[in-house]
Design a protein around this motif. Sequence first.
Motif, PDB file in Angstrom:
ATOM      1  N   UNK A  79       0.812  -1.215   0.000  1.00  0.00           N
ATOM      2  CA  UNK A  79       0.000   0.000   0.000  1.00  0.00           C
ATOM      3  C   UNK A  79       0.843   1.261   0.000  1.00  0.00           C
ATOM      4  N   UNK A  80       0.554   2.158   0.953  1.00  0.00           N
ATOM      5  CA  UNK A  80       1.248   3.457   0.998  1.00  0.00           C
ATOM      6  C   UNK A  80       2.737   3.314   1.291  1.00  0.00           C
ATOM      7  N   UNK A  81       3.154   2.152   1.812  1.00  0.00           N
ATOM      8  CA  UNK A  81       4.577   1.947   2.117  1.00  0.00           C
ATOM      9  C   UNK A  81       5.377   1.529   0.880  1.00  0.00           C
ATOM     10  N   UNK A  82       4.676   1.209  -0.225  1.00  0.00           N
ATOM     11  CA  UNK A  82       5.394   0.770  -1.428  1.00  0.00           C
ATOM     12  C   UNK A  82       6.274   1.909  -1.939  1.00  0.00           C
ATOM     13  N   UNK A  83       7.529   1.592  -2.187  1.00  0.00           N
ATOM     14  CA  UNK A  83       8.476   2.617  -2.653  1.00  0.00           C
ATOM     15  C   UNK A  83       9.309   3.208  -1.539  1.00  0.00           C
ATOM     16  N   UNK A  84       8.842   3.059  -0.285  1.00  0.00           N
ATOM     17  CA  UNK A  84       9.661   3.544   0.837  1.00  0.00           C
ATOM     18  C   UNK A  84      10.982   2.807   0.834  1.00  0.00           C
ATOM     19  N   UNK A  85      12.043   3.524   1.176  1.00  0.00           N
ATOM     20  CA  UNK A  85      13.373   2.930   1.060  1.00  0.00           C
ATOM     21  C   UNK A  85      14.131   3.040   2.366  1.00  0.00           C
ATOM     22  N   UNK A  86      15.095   2.161   2.519  1.00  0.00           N
ATOM     23  CA  UNK A  86      16.002   2.242   3.662  1.00  0.00           C
ATOM     24  C   UNK A  86      17.373   2.748   3.227  1.00  0.00           C
ATOM     25  N   UNK A  87      17.448   3.304   1.990  1.00  0.00           N
ATOM     26  CA  UNK A  87      18.752   3.722   1.473  1.00  0.00           C
ATOM     27  C   UNK A  87      19.404   4.782   2.366  1.00  0.00           C
TER      28      UNK A  87
END
Length: 597
Positions: free
Chosen positions: A117-125
Amino acid sequence: MSDKPATQHLFADALARVQAICATLAAEGGWPAGIDFSRIVVEPPRDASHGDMATNAAMVLAKDAKIKPRDLADMIAEKLRADDLIAAVEVAGPGFINLTLKPQVWVDELRTMLREGAAYGKSAVGAGAKVNVEYVSANPTGPMHVGHCRGAVFGDALCGLLDFAGYDVTREYYINDAGAQVDVLARSAYLRYLEALGEIIGEIPEGLYPGDYLVPVGQALAAEYGDKLKAMAEAAWLPIARAKAIAMMMDMIKGDLAALNIKHDVFFSERSLIETGNNKVTETIDFLRAKGDIYEGRLPPPKGKPVEDYEDRIQTLFRATAYGDDVDRPLIKSDGAYTYFASDIAYHKNKVDRGFLDMIDVFGADHGGYIKRMQAAVKGVSDGKAALDVKVVQLVRLLRAGEQVRMSKRSGDFVTLREVVDEVGSDAVRFMMLFRKNDAVLDFDLAKVLEQSKDNPVFYVQYGHARGHSIFKNAREVVPDLPEDDTARAAYLGDAPVDRLTDPSEFDLLKRLALYPRIIEAAAVAHEPHRIAFYLYDLASEFHALWTKGRDLPYLRFIITNDAEITRARLAMVQGVVSVLASGLAVLGVHAPTEMR
């Protein structure tokens, strides 16, 4: 790739697989120890006909491996062909490797989108690294103008992007409240104070600020002090008028920023560096002197055009050339006052002392010559441990239907940010300020950003999001239990038979969606939020094109009245589009409307 962790996107997964193959080849072939695999990239090929992904692995490792790039590419390709997620591998040119993935990969990635959902694309870079972004920092001498607007939006969107990519971001505004310009402000405010007391002040003298935005400051001074300031010498009333004017100007600036949904975490006063009892500028100069970075000397005359702060005399200099600058820089003027640069060094040392080793400053177009000295200063005060990236934001040309707009009713000589936001809305301002790379001049047409057409990018992207919601509304005739809530709908569509998505145009859209996490990471690392705006426009364009195709080819419509299963599959795809558009717009600080009015 359906079994990959949620935080690892397709391109990162493919990169990990390529790196693992290279590590295996290194072990098998006895390559030298310590070869740097971080130079390997996996990215979309420039030409889509070359496949889904391309890697430079053979090109960057060949020298260390002592193997010809083309031969090494063949070795890597051979192992990649055994990967059960890869449909085809091709070695091209001097040693590039093109990959085509199996169709299942893209539908699995759609399932991942629905699950996250809304977390898609969030990164830990960003790995939680502290980063300080200083932006706007307009002199507190009046309302913000449209030129400040671009730096404000760029800085704020960059912070949103870095935050989404896993950095610990501090949004900072540096208040230039210690220079000569705030004394001019104070004198201008004092004139308005006399006016508030009933005096005829006539035309504002040359060199003072003429805008009527200072009238309320004069009125506030008159209300608080009556005619007491008139009896004082300038040395006594000037600090009073200055403090009141700065406070009221900063309230105005914060209001202007709020109209664009911009809030800072820290407002740092330049005056606080010199008025705290222990002068931080002197302290910083002493610190650098102890390191051998300050000396007394004479600068050679500047080559080419005159330099504003050049003086032909023995003076106190910072050894900027030791840290990459072209010339050493003066810190104390002939009248004994500190240069702006001296205060700026102390300010950046303060950032280092607060634990920021990663800093980004957003500069206006007229500050390009200041970059090298500030980067040298940051290296000097941090012993090379801190890094400063300076992003220059170029000028904005304000137009209305192609004609340049120059004057403001409110300020007299420039168009204020608030006037622009009031006319076209914060969404149009924010998106269009980002729909061009920050270092290119931007034409902002007040008429064009209100058009409802493909030529108006902010409308086209927001319309893509609204169109998705319109499709959901109409689909309830075929799928009556389709939830209205975004999260519930994504969960409901999570088990849709997405394997039934087989048309090439559907796969093109799925591939565009799957790019989003990689775009986020690349834009965050490069400090380039415009990449998100460009991507969203491309995604919306592809979505609108597929919708239009369904009008001409009924079997491609999102809603097939006699086939609930293919409808659910296509609704899952539409949910992916809606979710990614909403996510990207949120990163940029732009609303995602569910209907267009």
